[in-house]
Scaffold this active site. Structure first.
Site, short mmCIF file in Angstrom:
data_model
loop_
_atom_site.label_atom_id
_atom_site.label_comp_id
_atom_site.label_asym_id
_atom_site.label_seq_id
_atom_site.Cartn_x
_atom_site.Cartn_y
_atom_site.Cartn_z
N GLY A 49 0.77 -1.24 0.00
CA GLY A 49 0.00 0.00 0.00
C GLY A 49 0.80 1.28 0.00
O GLY A 49 0.32 2.32 -0.46
N GLU A 103 4.13 3.98 6.12
CA GLU A 103 2.86 3.26 5.97
C GLU A 103 1.88 4.07 5.12
O GLU A 103 1.94 5.30 5.07
CB GLU A 103 2.24 3.03 7.36
CG GLU A 103 2.63 1.71 8.00
CD GLU A 103 1.93 0.51 7.35
OE1 GLU A 103 1.40 0.63 6.23
OE2 GLU A 103 1.94 -0.57 7.98
N ASP A 107 -4.74 2.26 10.97
CA ASP A 107 -6.15 2.12 11.35
C ASP A 107 -6.20 1.72 12.83
O ASP A 107 -6.07 2.57 13.70
CB ASP A 107 -6.78 1.09 10.40
CG ASP A 107 -8.28 0.89 10.61
OD1 ASP A 107 -8.86 1.58 11.45
OD2 ASP A 107 -8.85 0.02 9.93
N LYS A 135 -6.44 6.93 11.07
CA LYS A 135 -7.80 6.96 11.61
C LYS A 135 -7.70 7.04 13.14
O LYS A 135 -7.69 6.00 13.82
CB LYS A 135 -8.56 5.70 11.19
CG LYS A 135 -8.76 5.55 9.69
CD LYS A 135 -9.53 4.27 9.33
CE LYS A 135 -9.74 4.14 7.85
NZ LYS A 135 -10.37 2.85 7.47
N VAL A 157 -11.44 3.83 2.69
CA VAL A 157 -10.97 4.62 1.55
C VAL A 157 -10.14 3.76 0.59
O VAL A 157 -9.56 2.75 1.00
CB VAL A 157 -10.15 5.85 2.01
CG1 VAL A 157 -11.03 6.83 2.77
CG2 VAL A 157 -8.96 5.42 2.86
N ASP A 163 -6.09 -0.20 -1.32
CA ASP A 163 -6.92 -1.06 -2.17
C ASP A 163 -8.23 -1.44 -1.53
O ASP A 163 -8.38 -1.44 -0.30
CB ASP A 163 -6.15 -2.34 -2.50
CG ASP A 163 -6.04 -3.26 -1.29
OD1 ASP A 163 -5.47 -2.82 -0.27
OD2 ASP A 163 -6.54 -4.39 -1.34
N ARG A 169 -5.48 0.68 -6.22
CA ARG A 169 -4.22 1.25 -5.71
C ARG A 169 -3.65 2.33 -6.63
O ARG A 169 -2.91 3.20 -6.20
CB ARG A 169 -3.16 0.16 -5.57
CG ARG A 169 -3.47 -0.90 -4.53
CD ARG A 169 -2.20 -1.71 -4.24
NE ARG A 169 -2.47 -2.97 -3.56
CZ ARG A 169 -2.61 -3.08 -2.23
NH1 ARG A 169 -2.53 -2.02 -1.47
NH2 ARG A 169 -2.85 -4.26 -1.69
#
Ligand code: IMP
Ligand code: MG
Length: 178
Positions: A49, A103, A107, A135, A157, A163, A169
């Site tokens: 990611g 990162e 989350d 988050k 998101v 993704d 992505r």
């Protein structure tokens, strides 16, 4: 333009435009350039990611540094000890180094905690964390996230590296579940 997109079975709407992402990336790079200028840090880019954020961020990082790419593999052992984490791709000797984990999103913090736990066994000088998105209402861990591009709510998101079931992505803007 409020153009909705469909990825597999879900609809997403535009959420964070490329210009805002760019501003956030430059802010984070500025903080890193100022705070870590004497550290010669190793950036550990967490795939998949983070590839887009890392690429944009590191073009704005002007201090001497190394860049390496890792993946976190989790698997369940045959014992009852729960899940074990392993870092794939970490070949550098990190002893005495300032390590910056890069990162895409933090989350709950479960992934980050696994990374930090592994890195703490490597005799590093210090661990810093840079993330494009965070988050905060979902974050459950103690570890400090030093450099945050943008804080968002507990919405799902996609885009800018993130993704939905492997897709999305490549989108250069960030979309949220419609
Ligand atoms: P954690 O809960 O902090 O461990 O986050 C786990 C992983 O979930 C992140 O590294 C992402 O890959 C993924 N993730 C969390 N939130 C989102 C999201 O909103 N969109 C896409 N992936 C997400
Ligand atoms: Mg991730």
């Amino acid at each position: 333009m409020d153009q909705k997109i469909t990825i597999k079975d879900k609809q997403f709407r535009p959420f964070i435009p490329a210009k805002k992402i760019d501003e956030a990336v430059k802010k984070v790079a500025g903080q890193i350039n100022a705070e870590l200028k004497n550290e010669s840090p190793v950036f550990l880019v967490v795939l998949n990611g983070s590839f887009m954020f890392a690429s944009d961020l590191l073009k704005e990082v002007t201090i001497p540094c190394e860049i390496s790419f890792i993946k976190v593999a989790s698997y369940h052992g045959t014992s009852s000890s729960g899940s074990v984490s392993e870092l794939i791709g970490l070949t550098e000797d990190l002893s005495g180094r300032t390590v910056v984990i890069v990162e895409d999103i933090v989350d709950t913090g479960v992934t980050l905690e696994k990374l930090v736990t592994v890195l703490q066994r490597k005799n590093v000088k210090q661990i810093k964390v840079a993330t494009a998105l965070m988050k905060p209402d979902s974050y459950k861990k103690e570890f400090k996230v030093d450099y945050v591009g943008m804080e968002i709510g507990n919405d799902f998101v996609v885009g800018y590296g993130l993704d939905y079931d492997g897709m999305g992505r490549n989108l250069k803007e960030i979309y949220v579940l419609a």
